[in-house]
Structures are given as structure tokens and as C-alpha cells.
Design a protein around this motif. Structure first.
Motif, mmCIF file in Angstrom:
data_model
loop_
_atom_site.group_PDB
_atom_site.id
_atom_site.type_symbol
_atom_site.label_atom_id
_atom_site.label_comp_id
_atom_site.label_asym_id
_atom_site.label_seq_id
_atom_site.Cartn_x
_atom_site.Cartn_y
_atom_site.Cartn_z
ATOM 1 N N ILE A 6 -5.122 5.153 -2.194
ATOM 2 C CA ILE A 6 -6.488 5.258 -2.365
ATOM 3 C C ILE A 6 -6.819 4.186 -3.422
ATOM 4 N N ARG A 60 -13.122 9.314 -3.501
ATOM 5 C CA ARG A 60 -12.561 9.781 -2.332
ATOM 6 C C ARG A 60 -13.656 9.652 -1.280
ATOM 7 N N GLU A 64 -11.769 7.172 0.958
ATOM 8 C CA GLU A 64 -11.275 8.074 2.184
ATOM 9 C C GLU A 64 -12.236 8.336 3.154
#
Length: 81
Positions: A6, A60, A64
Motif C-alpha cells: 500500500i 486505505r 486500496e
């Protein structure tokens, strides 16, 4: 908490870089990546003083979940290079 899949940091002077990483920075860099992954940003980016969980949630969401991502901006960069 955030794995290197990430987010990761490279030092220009202390780390060794793979050729593909150098090319990615030469061709992209933070400005282009942020333009693509923050194209639809509807919230303020957390400050450096924000808590770890707040920063993690933003990262995130950005990478993501691609919550602010716009593929058309990526296409524009690809067409112009």
C-alpha cells in the motif's frame, strides 16, 4: 499496519532503487500519482498531526478502495506520454 503493498518510503541516499522504481518516479512522481488518485477528493487530506488511524483510513481509502480515483486522468497521462 500498512503493508508495503500500500505504501512505502525510499530514501534517495540510503536505499538502493530498482530500475523500474526510478522510471516510475521519473515518469510519474507524487504530483501525477496524486492527480490520479485524488482526482475526486471530497474531503480534506489529514494533517501530519492527525492520529494514526485517521491517516491510515485516508491512505486505505485512497489506494486500496480507490475512493477518489479517476481512470480518465490516468488515461490522459498515458496519452500525453
Amino acid at each position: 499496519r500498512l503493508g508495503v503493498h500500500i505504501s512505502f518510503v525510499r530514501s534517495v541516499t540510503l536505499d538502493s532503487w530498482k530500475e523500474k522504481e526510478v522510471l516510475a518516479m521519473e515518469n510519474g512522481g507524487n504530483q501525477k500519482v496524486n492527480a490520479i488518485f485524488e482526482a475526486n477528493l471530497t474531503v480534506s487530506k489529514p494533517l501530519a498531526s492527525a492520529s494514526g488511524p485517521v491517516r491510515e483510513r485516508f491512505i486505505r481509502d485512497k489506494y486500496e478502495r480507490r475512493k477518489y480515483y479517476d481512470p480518465t486522468v490516468l488515461q490522459q497521462y498515458q496519452q500525453s506520454s
